[in-house]
Each structure stands twice: as C-alpha cells, then as structure tokens.
Scaffold this motif. Structure first.
Motif, mmCIF file in Angstrom:
data_model
loop_
_atom_site.group_PDB
_atom_site.id
_atom_site.type_symbol
_atom_site.label_atom_id
_atom_site.label_comp_id
_atom_site.label_asym_id
_atom_site.label_seq_id
_atom_site.Cartn_x
_atom_site.Cartn_y
_atom_site.Cartn_z
ATOM 1 N N VAL A 238 0.863 -1.177 0.000
ATOM 2 C CA VAL A 238 0.000 0.000 0.000
ATOM 3 C C VAL A 238 0.898 1.225 0.000
ATOM 4 N N ALA A 239 0.477 2.267 -0.711
ATOM 5 C CA ALA A 239 1.334 3.435 -0.918
ATOM 6 C C ALA A 239 0.742 4.682 -0.288
ATOM 7 N N SER A 240 1.628 5.584 0.124
ATOM 8 C CA SER A 240 1.186 6.900 0.587
ATOM 9 C C SER A 240 0.748 7.743 -0.606
ATOM 10 N N ALA A 241 0.075 8.853 -0.321
ATOM 11 C CA ALA A 241 -0.495 9.684 -1.384
ATOM 12 C C ALA A 241 0.575 10.266 -2.306
ATOM 13 N N ALA A 242 1.791 10.459 -1.808
ATOM 14 C CA ALA A 242 2.839 11.100 -2.603
ATOM 15 C C ALA A 242 3.508 10.157 -3.590
ATOM 16 N N VAL A 243 3.259 8.844 -3.483
ATOM 17 C CA VAL A 243 3.873 7.871 -4.396
ATOM 18 C C VAL A 243 3.226 8.010 -5.767
ATOM 19 N N ASP A 244 4.056 8.238 -6.803
ATOM 20 C CA ASP A 244 3.512 8.496 -8.135
ATOM 21 C C ASP A 244 3.581 7.254 -9.024
ATOM 22 N N ALA A 245 3.169 7.415 -10.275
ATOM 23 C CA ALA A 245 3.092 6.281 -11.199
ATOM 24 C C ALA A 245 4.461 5.665 -11.460
ATOM 25 N N LEU A 246 5.489 6.492 -11.593
ATOM 26 C CA LEU A 246 6.828 5.969 -11.823
ATOM 27 C C LEU A 246 7.318 5.175 -10.612
ATOM 28 N N ASP A 247 7.074 5.719 -9.420
ATOM 29 C CA ASP A 247 7.423 4.984 -8.198
ATOM 30 C C ASP A 247 6.747 3.615 -8.184
ATOM 31 N N ARG A 248 5.478 3.588 -8.559
ATOM 32 C CA ARG A 248 4.722 2.335 -8.544
ATOM 33 C C ARG A 248 5.335 1.308 -9.501
ATOM 34 N N GLN A 249 5.858 1.773 -10.619
ATOM 35 C CA GLN A 249 6.526 0.851 -11.541
ATOM 36 C C GLN A 249 7.757 0.226 -10.890
ATOM 37 N N TYR A 250 8.524 1.032 -10.174
ATOM 38 C CA TYR A 250 9.711 0.510 -9.502
ATOM 39 C C TYR A 250 9.326 -0.479 -8.397
#
Length: 258
Positions: A126-138
């Motif tokens: 689960v991710a915090s609100a600041a995690v973006d699409a690129l972060d999610r790919q990593y």
C-alpha cells in the motif's frame, strides 16, 4: 519499465528477509544495490553488491531505500530519508509512523516473506499519497522479482496478509504435520509419511498456482464422489474452517499489536 532502475539500498540486507529479497533482485538483474549491516561484509554470493556499515552512507548512495528490520530495531534508529522512495517490509509499522520517523513523503508499506529468495513470495503493498506512477513501476518491479504482488487500497488489510502469507511455510506446515502424524498413527513409517506429504504439498502448490481456484478444486473432488470427497465432506461438517479462521485472526491481532 523506465531505465535505468533507481539505486536500491537495503537496510538489513543480511537478515533473513533482506537477504532473500537481495537474492531476488540480483537474479532479476538491472539493479545497482548497496546494503548496510554490522559487519560491513556482503554475502559471498552477492557479486557486485556494495556493502557499508553506515546507514547514512547507504542513504546518500540510494534513490530507493528498502527497510528490512525488526520493528524494535527501527524504533531506535534515526534515519533521514526525505526525498527518497521508501519501502518497508516491517510488520506493524504503519505509513504514518514511517513518514514521521524517516521524513519521507513517498512511502510504501508491504509484506513479503523469505520465499522471495526462490521467487515464491506473495508481496501485497500500500502506498502513501505522494507515491507516483513511476514509483509504482519501480515497486512493482522489485516485488515481481520476489514472486507475485498486488497493490491494495486499504492499509489495515496488510495485517491479515502478515498473518496469512508472511509465515512461510507456517500454517501450511502445521496442516502437513497433522497429516504426517495421522499417517504414522496408522503404522506408516515416519520417513515415508514425511516424504509422501512433502510431495503432496509440492504438487498441490504447483496445481493451485494456476488454473481453477481453490474452491473449484475442492468442489471438483466433491463432485467426483470418491475417497477424497468422503474426507472433504467430513471436514466441511466439522468446525475446521472456523478454527482456521480463529488462528488467522489471532495472528492478525498480533500483527496489529506490534
């Protein structure tokens, strides 16, 4: 997947879970990795991995920091991870606590297991609100190296995954132990019973990994109306399912209390 991948730092990279995840990312390839530990020595199988005794040095070198620590150890640490993408696989440490203690806004809380070393872990996150699409790919790339993964929407659900999928083999081994004990009570030699049930669970895991769902497998056996159906009917009529649920609830309650 964007290239190059971010430099990965693993704090606790020589522990059981940290070393398993390190094996996974090295097998996947494409990652530059730094680990920190007390000895300052990398495992002999970790070719190309930089190692340091200094967490501050690791943080300075890394874009993505993976926290693989016992929660009690983390509670006494001072880490400035502001500006970093942070992934934690520590049980019981929630997103708010991670952000407060590290100063990081881009934080992912996950659950994995030592099965990551064989590429067999299930790692929900689960991710915090600041995690973006690129972060999610990593994040996805990292956990796909470890096995299967999903992003989930509700953080409290991670406590249930801690109970269900974190303890490898845990509950599955307990069921196997019960079957082995039954077999030996019938006079089957212990070494034969152990070998037979190990093979049963190996085959079952592989068959369950793809194709029909668990419920469909069960119903198929019931519909066949053979010897397995007789056993399943007896188990379904017993309180076994409720007892399993009670055990998993107790484990999830423990995860919430950490």
């Amino acid at each position: 997947m964007p290239s190059p991948l971010p430099h990965l730092g693993i704090i606790g990279g020589s522990g059981m879970l940290g070393a398993a995840m390190l094996r996974a990312v090295l097998a996947q390839g494409g990652w530059q990795v730094t680990i920190s530990n007390r000895s300052g020595v990398a495992p002999d199988w970790a070719d190309g991995v930089r190692v340091t005794q200094s967490n501050a040095e690791l943080v300075a070198a890394s874009d993505l920091v993976l926290l693989c620590l016992p929660p009690a150890v983390f509670a006494d640490m001072s880490l400035d991870l502001s500006g970093k993408l942070v992934i934690s696989v520590m049980a019981g440490v929630d997103l708010a606590a991670l952000q407060a203690q590290t100063g990081a806004a881009r934080v992912v809380r996950a659950m994995s297991s030592p099965a990551a070393g064989q590429g067999l872990a299930y790692s929900p996150w689960v991710a915090s609100a600041a995690v973006d699409a690129l972060d999610r790919q990593y994040v996805t790339r990292l956990f796909e190296a470890c096995g299967a993964t999903d992003e989930i929407a509700e953080e409290p659900l991670l406590d249930h995954f801690t109970a269900m999928t974190g303890p490898v083999p845990g509950f599955v081994a307990y069921f196997a132990e019960a079957m082995i004990n039954h077999a030996t009570a019938q006079g089957i030699p212990a070494e034969v019973a152990d070998k037979a049930i190990r093979q049963l669970f190996l085959a079952s895991g592989q068959m369950l990994a793809e194709g029909p769902t668990a419920a469909e497998h069960v119903q198929g056996m019931v519909d066949y109306a053979g010897t397995t159906a007789a056993g399943l009917d007896a188990m379904r009529a017993s309180p076994l399912a409720d007892l399993i649920s009670a055990g998993l609830t107790a484990a999830a309650d423990k995860a919430r209390s950490l």
